[in-house]
Design an enzyme around this catalytic site. Sequence first.
Site, PDB file in Angstrom:
ATOM      1  N   ASP A 167       0.880  -1.184   0.000  1.00 58.00           N
ATOM      2  CA  ASP A 167       0.000   0.000   0.000  1.00 58.00           C
ATOM      3  C   ASP A 167       0.913   1.228   0.000  1.00 58.00           C
ATOM      4  O   ASP A 167       2.131   1.111   0.145  1.00 58.00           O
ATOM      5  CB  ASP A 167      -0.885  -0.027   1.264  1.00 58.00           C
ATOM      6  CG  ASP A 167      -1.783   1.203   1.370  1.00 58.00           C
ATOM      7  OD1 ASP A 167      -2.418   1.569   0.366  1.00 58.00           O
ATOM      8  OD2 ASP A 167      -1.843   1.816   2.454  1.00 58.00           O
ATOM      9  N   SER A 168       0.305   2.401  -0.070  1.00 62.46           N
ATOM     10  CA  SER A 168       1.091   3.633   0.005  1.00 62.46           C
ATOM     11  C   SER A 168       1.620   3.860   1.428  1.00 62.46           C
ATOM     12  O   SER A 168       2.567   4.617   1.610  1.00 62.46           O
ATOM     13  CB  SER A 168       0.218   4.818  -0.390  1.00 62.46           C
ATOM     14  OG  SER A 168      -0.905   4.886   0.472  1.00 62.46           O
TER      15      SER A 168
ATOM     16  N   CYS B 176      -4.372  -1.516  -1.883  1.00 64.17           N
ATOM     17  CA  CYS B 176      -4.588  -0.076  -1.997  1.00 64.17           C
ATOM     18  C   CYS B 176      -5.596   0.126  -3.124  1.00 64.17           C
ATOM     19  O   CYS B 176      -5.388  -0.380  -4.240  1.00 64.17           O
ATOM     20  CB  CYS B 176      -3.258   0.591  -2.344  1.00 64.17           C
ATOM     21  SG  CYS B 176      -3.425   2.325  -2.784  1.00 64.17           S
TER      22      CYS B 176
ATOM     23  N   GLU C  22      -3.378   8.585   9.039  1.00 61.99           N
ATOM     24  CA  GLU C  22      -1.916   8.425   9.152  1.00 61.99           C
ATOM     25  C   GLU C  22      -1.399   9.098  10.433  1.00 61.99           C
ATOM     26  O   GLU C  22      -0.383   8.694  10.986  1.00 61.99           O
ATOM     27  CB  GLU C  22      -1.208   9.021   7.924  1.00 61.99           C
ATOM     28  CG  GLU C  22      -1.453   8.250   6.620  1.00 61.99           C
ATOM     29  CD  GLU C  22      -0.401   7.201   6.299  1.00 61.99           C
ATOM     30  OE1 GLU C  22       0.762   7.403   6.653  1.00 61.99           O
ATOM     31  OE2 GLU C  22      -0.761   6.167   5.700  1.00 61.99           O
TER      32      GLU C  22
ATOM     33  N   CYS D 122     -11.104   2.721   0.436  1.00 57.08           N
ATOM     34  CA  CYS D 122      -9.701   3.052   0.722  1.00 57.08           C
ATOM     35  C   CYS D 122      -9.309   2.221   1.932  1.00 57.08           C
ATOM     36  O   CYS D 122     -10.067   2.162   2.915  1.00 57.08           O
ATOM     37  CB  CYS D 122      -9.565   4.543   1.032  1.00 57.08           C
ATOM     38  SG  CYS D 122      -7.912   4.991   1.619  1.00 57.08           S
TER      39      CYS D 122
ATOM     40  N   HIS E  41      -7.281   2.674   4.173  1.00 56.26           N
ATOM     41  CA  HIS E  41      -7.047   3.425   5.415  1.00 56.26           C
ATOM     42  C   HIS E  41      -8.337   3.593   6.226  1.00 56.26           C
ATOM     43  O   HIS E  41      -8.292   3.762   7.442  1.00 56.26           O
ATOM     44  CB  HIS E  41      -6.519   4.828   5.114  1.00 56.26           C
ATOM     45  CG  HIS E  41      -5.069   4.903   4.788  1.00 56.26           C
ATOM     46  ND1 HIS E  41      -4.526   4.368   3.646  1.00 56.26           N
ATOM     47  CD2 HIS E  41      -4.035   5.472   5.470  1.00 56.26           C
ATOM     48  CE1 HIS E  41      -3.226   4.617   3.628  1.00 56.26           C
ATOM     49  NE2 HIS E  41      -2.901   5.278   4.718  1.00 56.26           N
TER      50      HIS E  41
END
Length: 269
Positions: A13-14, A76, A155, A187, A189
């Site tokens: 993932d990022s 992702c 994050e 997403c 996240h």
Amino acid sequence: MNKKNNAPIGIFDSGFGGLTVMSAVTKLMPKENIIYFGDTAHVPYGSKSKDVVTNFTLKISKFLVQNNVKLIVVACNTASAFSLSALKKNIKIPIIGVIKAGSKTAVLNTKNNKVAVIGTEGTVKSNAYTNEIKKINKNIKVFSQACPLFVPLVEEGWFNSPITDDVIKFYLKNIINKKVDTLILGCTHYPLIKKSIQKNIGNKIKIIDSATAVAYEVKDLLIKNNLLNNTKSNGKYSFYVSDSPDKFKTIGSKFFCKEIKTVKKMEIN
Ligand code: DGL
């Protein structure tokens, strides 16, 4: 069982988001070894162009292949929307994204045929979810909303904060007005703020977090390719990031719901 069965699964993932998918994979298949890559030097992917994201993801996939992974999970949504077809052309091992699984689960869940998708700007602009859902049932109406501030909030670890609540309310008010009965977290996240999202949209809307559905797809693909790891011992996990490992250890442990002790730095440029 051949040598490849013991090889690790590669997940990337990022940043931290893909750890929600990794967590679901480890619960379903505790024997599997896993290499995780978080491209923390280049997060967020969601506001970047398709070419830039594809370039990063190709390099990460090559790194994973060099480390002998048997299958790659693009954990992702942005990278799945932008780069999955390019990756499939260039990488000669099984590779799966996260958009199909979330779409299928939402189609199975909706009763009024009104589905909302929230994700990064890149995922929403790509129309990947709308296209995938319409392939299964063209009568479903799909309403999409980009929520670019969600990734930085997550994050930073701001899962339950009044600021996060305000941002959720701001982004989701239009979607609630459309009377959807299903909301896809498009997403990886977003599962970390699922509780706050549910609190703000009410209990009548079912939230789809595709991590578990993705884990089942990974298992099916491993079985199909005769690649399941059938050893007795539990899997081993390695973590790589493209920027400083320290933050990844603390916040990553919350995403993964287990302590992450060792993280190595690997630059990709
Ligand atoms: N977790 C990612 C996704 O599922 C990307 C977040 C980002 O880097 O913008 O889209």
